[in-house]
Design a protein around this motif. Sequence first.
Motif, mmCIF file in Angstrom:
data_model
loop_
_atom_site.group_PDB
_atom_site.id
_atom_site.type_symbol
_atom_site.label_atom_id
_atom_site.label_comp_id
_atom_site.label_asym_id
_atom_site.label_seq_id
_atom_site.Cartn_x
_atom_site.Cartn_y
_atom_site.Cartn_z
ATOM 1 N N SER A 29 9.870 31.720 -13.355
ATOM 2 C CA SER A 29 9.226 32.143 -12.000
ATOM 3 C C SER A 29 7.755 31.513 -12.068
ATOM 4 N N CYS A 51 16.918 30.782 -3.504
ATOM 5 C CA CYS A 51 17.371 31.736 -4.259
ATOM 6 C C CYS A 51 15.949 32.673 -4.703
ATOM 7 N N GLU A 73 17.992 33.869 0.320
ATOM 8 C CA GLU A 73 18.431 34.581 -0.783
ATOM 9 C C GLU A 73 19.805 35.296 -0.547
ATOM 10 N N MET A 74 20.835 35.408 -1.428
ATOM 11 C CA MET A 74 22.065 35.962 -1.107
ATOM 12 C C MET A 74 21.861 37.628 -1.385
ATOM 13 N N SER A 99 23.222 32.090 1.434
ATOM 14 C CA SER A 99 23.279 31.076 0.411
ATOM 15 C C SER A 99 22.111 30.242 0.399
ATOM 16 N N TRP A 100 21.475 29.534 -0.478
ATOM 17 C CA TRP A 100 20.464 28.808 -0.494
ATOM 18 C C TRP A 100 20.889 27.598 0.343
ATOM 19 N N ASN A 115 14.378 28.455 -8.192
ATOM 20 C CA ASN A 115 14.913 28.884 -9.580
ATOM 21 C C ASN A 115 16.171 29.613 -9.596
ATOM 22 N N ALA A 139 22.069 37.118 -10.707
ATOM 23 C CA ALA A 139 20.653 36.187 -10.785
ATOM 24 C C ALA A 139 20.775 35.309 -11.798
HETATM 25 C C1 LIG Z 1 16.765 33.677 -11.532
HETATM 26 S S1 LIG Z 1 16.560 34.525 -9.960
HETATM 27 C C2 LIG Z 1 15.156 33.808 -9.204
HETATM 28 C C3 LIG Z 1 14.347 34.859 -8.478
HETATM 29 C C4 LIG Z 1 12.942 34.092 -7.911
HETATM 30 N N1 LIG Z 1 13.034 32.962 -7.459
HETATM 31 C C5 LIG Z 1 12.239 34.264 -9.101
HETATM 32 O O1 LIG Z 1 11.578 33.068 -9.628
HETATM 33 O O2 LIG Z 1 11.723 35.188 -9.685
HETATM 34 C C6 LIG Z 1 18.107 33.766 -9.038
HETATM 35 C C7 LIG Z 1 18.185 34.226 -7.685
HETATM 36 O O3 LIG Z 1 19.149 33.427 -6.793
HETATM 37 C C8 LIG Z 1 19.982 34.551 -6.080
HETATM 38 N N2 LIG Z 1 21.387 34.093 -5.785
HETATM 39 C C9 LIG Z 1 22.219 33.623 -6.582
HETATM 40 N N3 LIG Z 1 23.311 32.834 -6.136
HETATM 41 C C10 LIG Z 1 22.682 32.481 -4.761
HETATM 42 C C11 LIG Z 1 23.091 31.883 -3.758
HETATM 43 N N4 LIG Z 1 24.223 31.098 -3.796
HETATM 44 N N5 LIG Z 1 22.216 31.489 -2.678
HETATM 45 C C12 LIG Z 1 21.004 32.251 -2.651
HETATM 46 N N6 LIG Z 1 20.540 32.931 -3.578
HETATM 47 C C13 LIG Z 1 21.516 33.192 -4.686
HETATM 48 C C14 LIG Z 1 20.068 35.696 -6.845
HETATM 49 O O4 LIG Z 1 20.258 36.963 -6.300
HETATM 50 C C15 LIG Z 1 18.752 35.788 -7.570
HETATM 51 O O5 LIG Z 1 17.671 36.618 -6.712
#
Ligand SMILES: C[S@@+](CC[C@H](N)C(=O)[O-])C[C@H]1O[C@@H](n2cnc3c(N)ncnc32)[C@H](O)[C@@H]1O
Length: 235
Positions: A29, A51, A73-74, A99-100, A115, A139
Amino acid sequence: MTTIFTDELTDRSGPIQVPIGVYPPQEDSALLIEALRASGLAAGNRAADLCSGSGVVALAAAEQGAASVAAFEMSSRAVACARRNAAAAGLGVKVHRGSWTRAVEFEPFDVVTCNPPYVPFDDGADDSPVSEEAGPATAWNAGRDGRRILDPLCERAPEMLADGGTIFIVHSEFSNVDRTVEGLEEAGLRARVVAEQWIPFGPVLTARAHWLERIGLLEVGRRQELLAVVRADRV
Ligand SMILES: C[S@@+](CC[C@H](N)C(=O)[O-])C[C@H]1O[C@@H](n2cnc3c(N)ncnc32)[C@H](O)[C@@H]1O
């Protein structure tokens, strides 16, 4: 609830609250936030953070002067967390649940950050238990090659970018940084690595290290990983 003092990790000014079940901001992050800051591209521009988790990167984009920030964010728990953090900081971040890929439903963005989950995983990954404070497995787990989101993201990135827009994606060496650069180039963007950082293994990779060694992604005994931020511009 854990209070994360993001100024110890990033250039964000205030603390944020992260409940169990939401990914706490970590080195990836922070590296993404720093790459965005160093580019100067948030100021005055339309930003999207994919995400978004706790919202830490979206909040940083707002603090860096973005004209608008949309987060995607999912996880509903993470969405609630990001909304609380934005409200507590008095920052106008619009957090969308889903979803993204929903980002393409909105106006094109001048700057996009992501991320995503990127840690290789399959059913053969016989992990030792990971403390729930590390966040939920959704995540980080991203298929055997770690590219469950990265590959479609590279393909679809141009659709969400305005002319002249830029996307920043952070992930680790274990999900193939060259492939991200190539995928973004194949999609018509100009891509390159703009930041790298070696970090010690956190709880997830520590638990998965023997499996990564067995499948040949990790030299036996190494317990550090290289993170990279890839920047791609729509020119
Ligand atoms: C590695 S974490 C990063 C969180 C934040 N951006 C950070 O940098 O601290 C990934 C995030 O993506 C979310 N996620 C997973 N699959 C996803 C999707 N298909 N669409 C949106 N978000 C998603 C997870 O719930 C998680 O919160």
